[in-house]
Design an enzyme around this catalytic site. Structure first.
Site, mmCIF file in Angstrom:
data_model
loop_
_atom_site.group_PDB
_atom_site.id
_atom_site.type_symbol
_atom_site.label_atom_id
_atom_site.label_comp_id
_atom_site.label_asym_id
_atom_site.label_seq_id
_atom_site.Cartn_x
_atom_site.Cartn_y
_atom_site.Cartn_z
ATOM 1 N N GLU A 168 44.663 74.264 43.389
ATOM 2 C CA GLU A 168 43.429 73.413 43.612
ATOM 3 C C GLU A 168 42.304 73.726 42.556
ATOM 4 O OE1 GLU A 168 43.916 70.731 45.594
ATOM 5 O OE2 GLU A 168 45.955 71.816 46.262
ATOM 6 N N SER A 169 42.042 72.521 41.649
ATOM 7 C CA SER A 169 41.200 72.695 40.320
ATOM 8 C C SER A 169 39.949 73.295 40.693
ATOM 9 C CB SER A 169 41.017 71.400 39.885
ATOM 10 O OG SER A 169 40.466 70.418 40.666
ATOM 11 N N CYS B 94 46.135 65.893 31.893
ATOM 12 C CA CYS B 94 45.762 65.890 33.582
ATOM 13 C C CYS B 94 44.250 66.480 33.582
ATOM 14 C CB CYS B 94 46.702 67.011 34.302
ATOM 15 S SG CYS B 94 45.979 67.410 35.932
ATOM 16 N N ILE C 129 49.535 70.492 39.804
ATOM 17 C CA ILE C 129 48.637 71.250 39.067
ATOM 18 C C ILE C 129 47.132 71.087 38.935
ATOM 19 C CG2 ILE C 129 50.629 71.338 37.185
ATOM 20 C CD1 ILE C 129 49.371 69.046 35.692
ATOM 21 N N LYS D 27 59.930 67.605 37.512
ATOM 22 C CA LYS D 27 59.445 68.972 37.569
ATOM 23 C C LYS D 27 60.488 69.915 37.881
ATOM 24 C CE LYS D 27 55.346 67.040 39.916
ATOM 25 N NZ LYS D 27 54.637 66.980 41.409
#
EC number: 2.5.1.18
Length: 248
Positions: A85-86, A32, A72, A59
């Site tokens: 939230e990245s 990802c 993720i 999941k």
């Protein structure tokens, strides 16, 4: 402690136990790009952490207690605090943990990096659309033209700044936030999109020398194996390349 190469947890799995004191946990997935952002920051800052990989096609029910939409990455600390939230997760890691700050201290320079990130915002969806079109045998000429234009915009930033990296003469947060999509260009069949961007190619070559980038690099053959299974809707895709669970 579970590492980057641990197998994914899927539907029917038991939830992991509490996060140990002095450790932060990241719920992630090896392939990802958004999780890749946070993993780069963890590695660059030398933060002690554990990785729980999630099977995104199957999941676990319990995972929705970590993120309301099951996305993720998610960070969890020993106080059961969750951050997702990245970009938010990366900024949190930079603010909370010691070591070299990846975001600038100067408010304007920090704001400038966030503005650069906004200029980059079309690259992830365009890359994904190109990948899907290529995998499905559809024409993606117009999509690649649009992607090349966005990458030319990034090239112009480097030309204007006359610096190796987007944040200046050394790697900073903005470089780590955009890197995952550049690492995937070749795997996605889009490497030719940077043929006419010499400054961007120099930046890519410089990024490949960074210890955090090197440590998290995924071999092209493994990535292609993942994509082959992923586009067959095979839930085993996420563990591709793992013979046995690796715990470290």
């Amino acid at each position: 402690m579970s590492g980057d190469l641990s197998r994914c947890l899927g539907k029917g799995s038991c939830p992991p136990g509490p996060v140990p004191e002095g450790v932060i946990r990241i719920y992630s997935m090896r392939f990802c790009p958004y999780s890749h952002r946070a993993r780069l920051v963890l590695k660059a800052k030398g933060i002690r952490h554990e990785v729980i990989n999630i099977n995104l096609k199957s999941k676990p029910d319990w995972y929705y207690t970590k993120h309301p939409f099951g996305q993720i990455p998610v960070l969890e600390n020993s106080q059961c605090q969750l951050v997702y939230e990245s970009v938010i997760a990366c900024e949190y890691l930079d603010d909370v943990y010691p070591g070299r700050k990846l975001f600038p201290y100067d408010p304007y320079e920090r704001a400038r990096q966030k503005m650069l990130l906004e200029l980059f915002c079309k690259v992830p969806p365009l890359s994904k659309e190109c990948l899907i079109a290529l995998r499905c045998g559809r024409d993606c000429t117009d999509l690649k033209v649009a992607l090349r234009q966005e990458l030319c915009n990034m090239e112009e930033i480097l030309e204007y700044q006359n610096t190796t990296f987007f944040g200046g003469d050394c790697i900073s947060m903005i470089d780590y936030l955009v890197w995952p999509w550049f690492e995937r260009l070749d795997v996605y069949g889009l490497a030719d999109c940077v043929n006419h961007t010499p400054m961007l190619r120099l930046w890519i070559a410089s990024m490949k020398q960074d210890p955090a980038v090197c440590a998290l690099h995924t071999d092209k053959s493994v990535f292609l194996g993942f994509l082959n299974l992923y586009f067959q809707n095979n839930p085993c895709a996420f563990d591709f390349g793992l013979c046995n669970p690796i715990i470290r």
